[in-house]
Design a protein around this motif. Structure first.
Motif, PDB file in Angstrom:
ATOM      1  N   TRP A  98       2.449  -0.819   4.555  1.00 25.28           N
ATOM      2  CA  TRP A  98       1.911   0.547   4.459  1.00 25.28           C
ATOM      3  C   TRP A  98       3.031   1.574   4.599  1.00 25.28           C
ATOM      4  CZ3 TRP A  98      -3.434   1.531   4.134  1.00 25.28           C
ATOM      5  CH2 TRP A  98      -3.847   2.845   4.361  1.00 25.28           C
ATOM      6  N   SER A  99       3.063   2.551   3.733  1.00 24.65           N
ATOM      7  CA  SER A  99       4.080   3.598   3.804  1.00 24.65           C
ATOM      8  C   SER A  99       3.498   4.876   4.387  1.00 24.65           C
ATOM      9  CB  SER A  99       4.644   3.893   2.411  1.00 24.65           C
ATOM     10  OG  SER A  99       3.621   4.364   1.544  1.00 24.65           O
ATOM     11  N   ALA A 149       0.866  -1.184   0.000  1.00 25.87           N
ATOM     12  CA  ALA A 149       0.000   0.000   0.000  1.00 25.87           C
ATOM     13  C   ALA A 149       0.899   1.229   0.000  1.00 25.87           C
ATOM     14  CB  ALA A 149      -0.921  -0.013   1.215  1.00 25.87           C
ATOM     15  N   PHE A 150       1.436   1.563  -1.178  1.00 29.40           N
ATOM     16  CA  PHE A 150       2.392   2.661  -1.316  1.00 29.40           C
ATOM     17  C   PHE A 150       1.801   3.883  -2.022  1.00 29.40           C
ATOM     18  CE2 PHE A 150       6.721   0.194  -1.177  1.00 29.40           C
ATOM     19  CZ  PHE A 150       6.425  -0.217   0.112  1.00 29.40           C
ATOM     20  N   SER A 151       1.117   3.683  -3.157  1.00 26.26           N
ATOM     21  CA  SER A 151       0.665   4.807  -3.980  1.00 26.26           C
ATOM     22  C   SER A 151      -0.379   5.638  -3.240  1.00 26.26           C
ATOM     23  CB  SER A 151       0.072   4.297  -5.297  1.00 26.26           C
ATOM     24  OG  SER A 151       1.057   3.622  -6.047  1.00 26.26           O
ATOM     25  N   GLU A 152      -0.245   6.965  -3.326  1.00 28.58           N
ATOM     26  CA  GLU A 152      -1.150   7.862  -2.623  1.00 28.58           C
ATOM     27  C   GLU A 152      -1.688   8.930  -3.565  1.00 28.58           C
ATOM     28  OE1 GLU A 152       0.572   9.426   0.929  1.00 28.58           O
ATOM     29  OE2 GLU A 152       1.102   7.441   1.705  1.00 28.58           O
ATOM     30  N   PHE A 153      -2.842   9.484  -3.215  1.00 25.84           N
ATOM     31  CA  PHE A 153      -3.443  10.532  -4.040  1.00 25.84           C
ATOM     32  C   PHE A 153      -2.518  11.732  -4.147  1.00 25.84           C
ATOM     33  CE2 PHE A 153      -7.364   8.172  -3.158  1.00 25.84           C
ATOM     34  CZ  PHE A 153      -7.966   8.220  -4.397  1.00 25.84           C
ATOM     35  N   GLY A 154      -1.792  12.037  -3.086  1.00 28.83           N
ATOM     36  CA  GLY A 154      -0.957  13.226  -3.097  1.00 28.83           C
ATOM     37  C   GLY A 154       0.298  13.094  -3.923  1.00 28.83           C
ATOM     38  N   SER A 155       0.844  11.867  -4.026  1.00 26.13           N
ATOM     39  CA  SER A 155       2.107  11.691  -4.751  1.00 26.13           C
ATOM     40  C   SER A 155       1.981  10.734  -5.928  1.00 26.13           C
ATOM     41  CB  SER A 155       3.182  11.176  -3.790  1.00 26.13           C
ATOM     42  OG  SER A 155       2.748  10.027  -3.106  1.00 26.13           O
ATOM     43  N   ARG A 156       0.817  10.128  -6.092  1.00 31.78           N
ATOM     44  CA  ARG A 156       0.507   9.261  -7.235  1.00 31.78           C
ATOM     45  C   ARG A 156       1.567   8.163  -7.408  1.00 31.78           C
ATOM     46  NH1 ARG A 156      -4.636  10.020  -7.688  1.00 31.78           N
ATOM     47  NH2 ARG A 156      -4.548   8.934  -9.697  1.00 31.78           N
ATOM     48  N   LEU A 201       7.782   2.324   7.028  1.00 26.66           N
ATOM     49  CA  LEU A 201       6.868   1.256   6.637  1.00 26.66           C
ATOM     50  C   LEU A 201       6.250   0.610   7.869  1.00 26.66           C
ATOM     51  CD1 LEU A 201       8.870  -0.523   3.770  1.00 26.66           C
ATOM     52  CD2 LEU A 201       7.163   1.299   3.598  1.00 26.66           C
ATOM     53  N   TRP A 202       4.996   0.192   7.708  1.00 25.76           N
ATOM     54  CA  TRP A 202       4.228  -0.420   8.792  1.00 25.76           C
ATOM     55  C   TRP A 202       3.538  -1.668   8.265  1.00 25.76           C
ATOM     56  CZ3 TRP A 202       4.733   2.475  13.256  1.00 25.76           C
ATOM     57  CH2 TRP A 202       5.145   3.805  13.081  1.00 25.76           C
ATOM     58  N   LEU A 203       3.294  -2.623   9.132  1.00 27.03           N
ATOM     59  CA  LEU A 203       2.471  -3.786   8.790  1.00 27.03           C
ATOM     60  C   LEU A 203       1.100  -3.567   9.415  1.00 27.03           C
ATOM     61  CD1 LEU A 203       2.410  -6.506   7.338  1.00 27.03           C
ATOM     62  CD2 LEU A 203       3.001  -7.584   9.522  1.00 27.03           C
ATOM     63  N   VAL A 204       0.128  -3.277   8.561  1.00 27.63           N
ATOM     64  CA  VAL A 204      -1.210  -2.917   9.024  1.00 27.63           C
ATOM     65  C   VAL A 204      -2.156  -4.095   8.840  1.00 27.63           C
ATOM     66  CG1 VAL A 204      -3.179  -1.393   8.632  1.00 27.63           C
ATOM     67  CG2 VAL A 204      -0.847  -0.480   8.496  1.00 27.63           C
ATOM     68  N   THR A 249       2.728  10.997   1.461  1.00 24.25           N
ATOM     69  CA  THR A 249       2.121  12.166   2.087  1.00 24.25           C
ATOM     70  C   THR A 249       1.327  11.779   3.335  1.00 24.25           C
ATOM     71  OG1 THR A 249       0.171  11.975   0.665  1.00 24.25           O
ATOM     72  CG2 THR A 249       1.951  13.391  -0.115  1.00 24.25           C
ATOM     73  N   GLY A 250       0.997  10.496   3.485  1.00 17.64           N
ATOM     74  CA  GLY A 250       0.303  10.027   4.671  1.00 17.64           C
ATOM     75  C   GLY A 250       1.171  10.183   5.907  1.00 17.64           C
ATOM     76  N   THR A 251       0.533  10.374   7.052  1.00 18.34           N
ATOM     77  CA  THR A 251       1.273  10.706   8.266  1.00 18.34           C
ATOM     78  C   THR A 251       1.228   9.580   9.298  1.00 18.34           C
ATOM     79  OG1 THR A 251      -0.686  11.774   9.215  1.00 18.34           O
ATOM     80  CG2 THR A 251       0.853  13.168   7.964  1.00 18.34           C
TER      81      THR A 251
END
Length: 389
Positions: A166-167, A121-128, A180-183, A135-137
């Motif tokens: 998860w990044s 789960a790497f790709s984000e709306f903010g950085s595509r 990185l996290w294991l969610v 950009t996630g916190t």
């Protein structure tokens, strides 16, 4: 996800086991998965029960202990039959590489036993597609607890996986560019935030996800705070790029095989000649065959470079997906043209492979980004400049 592993296959019988699963489950359902956009749960569970999801897990935790070459062969053969299933398994193995390196023993053992599906789960709306710039916190929430907030744009097997690698931005400012996290999938505050109705890979479940006040223990951190980018580049990227290239090879090879069957098996009634009797058709087919075989050779050399620690291993890893993405797009397009109007019918399977192949060019790192990376590495520059780290 639950599965009962029959027996973990060795390098000598893994492909025989895979062929049985393909024949019994995956091939018969491929068209339905594509047409309906349904997640291929039955196929994934069959692969898990056959030990193929734990193929690269350490023997220490009950896994198959196989390397990247064997897994790449599995992905190639899956992609030839069902691109959606292949992509789910590809992302599982890319995420498993991180879990094997830094995850808890109980999750590693569950993956090895076929009872746990994981994904990236790497790709984000903010950085595509710029996965290296999250950009996630992540913020401290007290009592060894961390709060994660993010809007992920594309997560394969979203809502189907048992965990997500998860990044996020680092927990401590200045610690590094990414953590990185294991969610776990059952975490409160984690949600699938949309549907997927794509051109290709229609059953792979690539949907957006959100974390809204998602709480995880500090020990869910994979590696150290801020070290996520190094882990992504040294652990995830080789697995992802090589397996993605094997995915492309499977699609291209199956398209060439289908085109060959069409050319040899189709006869023009008014002349009595098969399509292969036309020199132009043979030439065009030969070009598709040569490009596919060239990709196979390059992928094999990339794996050898990694296995032997060659100096050019990093360069080969970056090159191979760029080559594979362009090759599969051109080869499937050429196969469609060779087979003419017949290729537009679903039963031939070419139009599905054509659609599935389009993803390789735009899946991060995109072909354009890889060309930049290759140029940087080949001219002595760092892979990413300091602004992106």
């Amino acid at each position: 996800m639950t599965a009962s592993v029959e027996s973990l296959p060795s390098s000598t019988d893994a492909l025989a086991t895979l062929h049985r699963v393909i024949d019994d489950v995956i091939r018969p359902q491929a068209e339905t998965v594509d047409r309906s956009g349904t997640f291929p749960r039955e196929g994934v569970d069959a692969l898990a029960a056959a030990g193929l999801l734990g193929l690269a897990s350490s023997t220490e935790v009950g896994g198959g202990g196989q390397g990247m070459r064997v897994v790449a062969d599995v992905i190639e053969r899956l992609a030839a039959e069902c691109g959606s299933t292949a992509m789910v398994v590809l992302m599982h193995h890319a995420a498993t590489a991180v879990v094997e390196a830094h995850g808890p023993r109980e999750v590693r053992a569950a993956i090895a036993a076929g009872g746990h599906l994981t994904t990236l789960a790497f790709s984000e709306f903010g950085s595509r597609s710029h996965f290296w710039s999250p950009t996630g916190t992540a913020t401290a929430a007290g009592d060894d607890t961390v709060r994660l907030d993010a809007r992920k744009s594309w997560v394969t097997a979203a809502g189907e996986a048992d965990s997500y690698v998860w990044s996020s931005l680092p927990l401590s400012p200045g610690a590094g560019p990414m953590t990185l996290w294991l969610v776990p999938a059952d975490s409160a505050g984690l949600a699938v935030a949309g549907d997927f109705d794509g051109l290709g890979l229609r059953g792979n479940g690539s949907r957006p996800m959100t974390a809204d006040g998602l709480l995880v223990p500090t020990e869910a951190m994979l590696a150290t705070d801020g070290a996520g980018l190094d882990t992504a580049l040294t652990v995830v990227l080789p697995w992802f790029l090589v397996l993605n290239s094997a995915f492309c090879l499977g699609l291209a090879d199956s398209a060439v095989a289908e085109a060959g069957r069409h050319l040899t098996g189709t006869t023009l009634t008014h002349t009595g000649a098969a399509l292969r009797d036309a020199p132009v058709a043979r030439r065009d087919f030969a070009q598709l065959k040569i490009r596919t075989d060239a990709l196979r050779a390059f992928l094999g050399d990339t794996l050898t470079a990694l296995e032997t620690g060659r100096d050019d291993a990093t360069l080969r890893v970056l090159q191979v997906k760029a080559l594979a993405g362009e090759t599969v797009a051109d080869v499937t397009d050429g196969a469609m043209r060779l087979c003419g109007g017949s290729a537009f019918r679903r039963e031939l399977g070419l139009e599905r492979r054509f659609r599935d192949s389009r993803a390789a060019r735009v899946m991060a790192p995109t072909t354009d980004a890889l060309h930049d990376f290759v140029g940087r590495v080949a001219t002595g520059l760092p892979l990413l400049d300091e602004a992106n780290r």
